[in-house]
Design a protein around this motif. Structure first.
Motif, PDB file in Angstrom:
ATOM      1  N   ILE A  78      53.680  -0.236  58.070  1.00  0.00           N
ATOM      2  CA  ILE A  78      52.848  -1.430  58.132  1.00  0.00           C
ATOM      3  C   ILE A  78      52.245  -1.670  56.749  1.00  0.00           C
ATOM      4  O   ILE A  78      51.630  -0.769  56.168  1.00  0.00           O
ATOM      5  N   GLU A  79      52.429  -2.870  56.220  1.00  0.00           N
ATOM      6  CA  GLU A  79      51.821  -3.202  54.935  1.00  0.00           C
ATOM      7  C   GLU A  79      50.321  -3.398  55.135  1.00  0.00           C
ATOM      8  O   GLU A  79      49.901  -4.221  55.954  1.00  0.00           O
ATOM      9  N   ARG A  80      49.518  -2.657  54.390  1.00  0.00           N
ATOM     10  CA  ARG A  80      48.067  -2.720  54.579  1.00  0.00           C
ATOM     11  C   ARG A  80      47.487  -4.089  54.239  1.00  0.00           C
ATOM     12  O   ARG A  80      46.580  -4.578  54.912  1.00  0.00           O
ATOM     13  N   ALA A  81      48.019  -4.733  53.216  1.00  0.00           N
ATOM     14  CA  ALA A  81      47.452  -6.003  52.757  1.00  0.00           C
ATOM     15  C   ALA A  81      47.602  -7.122  53.783  1.00  0.00           C
ATOM     16  O   ALA A  81      46.759  -8.009  53.866  1.00  0.00           O
ATOM     17  N   THR A  82      48.661  -7.072  54.567  1.00  0.00           N
ATOM     18  CA  THR A  82      48.943  -8.155  55.510  1.00  0.00           C
ATOM     19  C   THR A  82      48.890  -7.727  56.973  1.00  0.00           C
ATOM     20  O   THR A  82      48.792  -8.578  57.859  1.00  0.00           O
ATOM     21  N   GLY A  83      49.002  -6.411  57.218  1.00  0.00           N
ATOM     22  CA  GLY A  83      49.079  -5.923  58.591  1.00  0.00           C
ATOM     23  C   GLY A  83      50.426  -6.147  59.226  1.00  0.00           C
ATOM     24  O   GLY A  83      50.618  -5.912  60.423  1.00  0.00           O
ATOM     25  N   GLN A  84      51.417  -6.558  58.424  1.00  0.00           N
ATOM     26  CA  GLN A  84      52.739  -6.864  58.956  1.00  0.00           C
ATOM     27  C   GLN A  84      53.652  -5.645  58.992  1.00  0.00           C
ATOM     28  O   GLN A  84      53.582  -4.767  58.128  1.00  0.00           O
TER      29      GLN A  84
END
Length: 201
Positions: A78-84
């Motif tokens: 999960i990308e932390r910056a976007t939550g995606q």
């Protein structure tokens, strides 16, 4: 089952691993749609050498069962910056006698590539394998048409050990696969070295 000094070697514990760029979380059936999107991506299929097609229900059942398996660890990236959702990372083929396992990572093209997410995800899960689980060896295979991934693996500390010739047939062409591995001693040395001093093989 063989044991180390700390007890049985297992992937029964399903941790959440947090870095600067990514969070690695245990896979569950809740990620079925994300995994299906990844399996629909032609470039992801090529880089992983995936010929087989899966139904949504097959994927859901596989993901739902992962939490009960102590011989593998499947984590979503999960990308932390976007939550995606950006992909998945896996430790599998656990060999408790020889303290080794396999490794693979699949990032969704366009969402998880070229931004350092794969490098950090690889470091996090390999660090878990060596420092927490207590393994001695982690091995992977990378296709010859994926030099970008091989560069990342080398940067993290994996060493090229050999080539399996014509191991994959893709789009009518034979493709070699490179075998790479990292030992606990490689991990310790690579982790301790300054970034500028780390070898690029």
């Amino acid at each position: 089952m063989s044991t180390s000094n700390a007890g049985p070697v297992s992937f029964a514990d399903k941790p959440t691993l947090t870095g600067d760029l990514v969070v690695l979380r245990p896979v569950t059936a809740a990620y079925t749609a994300d995994v299906m999107d990844s399996l629909a991506d032609a470039e992801t299929l090529r880089l992983t050498g995936t010929h087989r097609r899966f139904t949504t229900e097959q994927v859901r059942q596989v993901l739902a069962a992962r939490s009960d398996q102590d011989d593998r660890l499947d984590l979503v990236v999960i990308e932390r910056a976007t939550g995606q959702y950006a992909g998945e990372v896996v430790l599998n083929d656990l060999d408790t006698d020889n303290l080794s396992c396999g490794f693979r990572i699949a990032l969704t093209d366009g969402r998880g590539t070229d931004r350092g997410l794969g490098t950090e995800a690889t470091r996090l899960v390999v660090g878990h394998a060596f420092d927490t689980v207590g393994l001695h060896r982690v091995e992977l295979e990378v296709y010859a048409f994926n030099p970008r991934a091989r560069h990342v693996y080398t940067k993290v500390g994996f060493v090229h050990e050999g080539t399996k010739r014509h191991a994959l047939r893709w789009a009518g062409e034979w493709v070699d696969v490179h075998v790479m591995a990292m030992l606990a001693t490689d991990w310790a040395a690579n982790r301790a070295a300054p970034v500028s001093a780390r070898p690029v093989r």
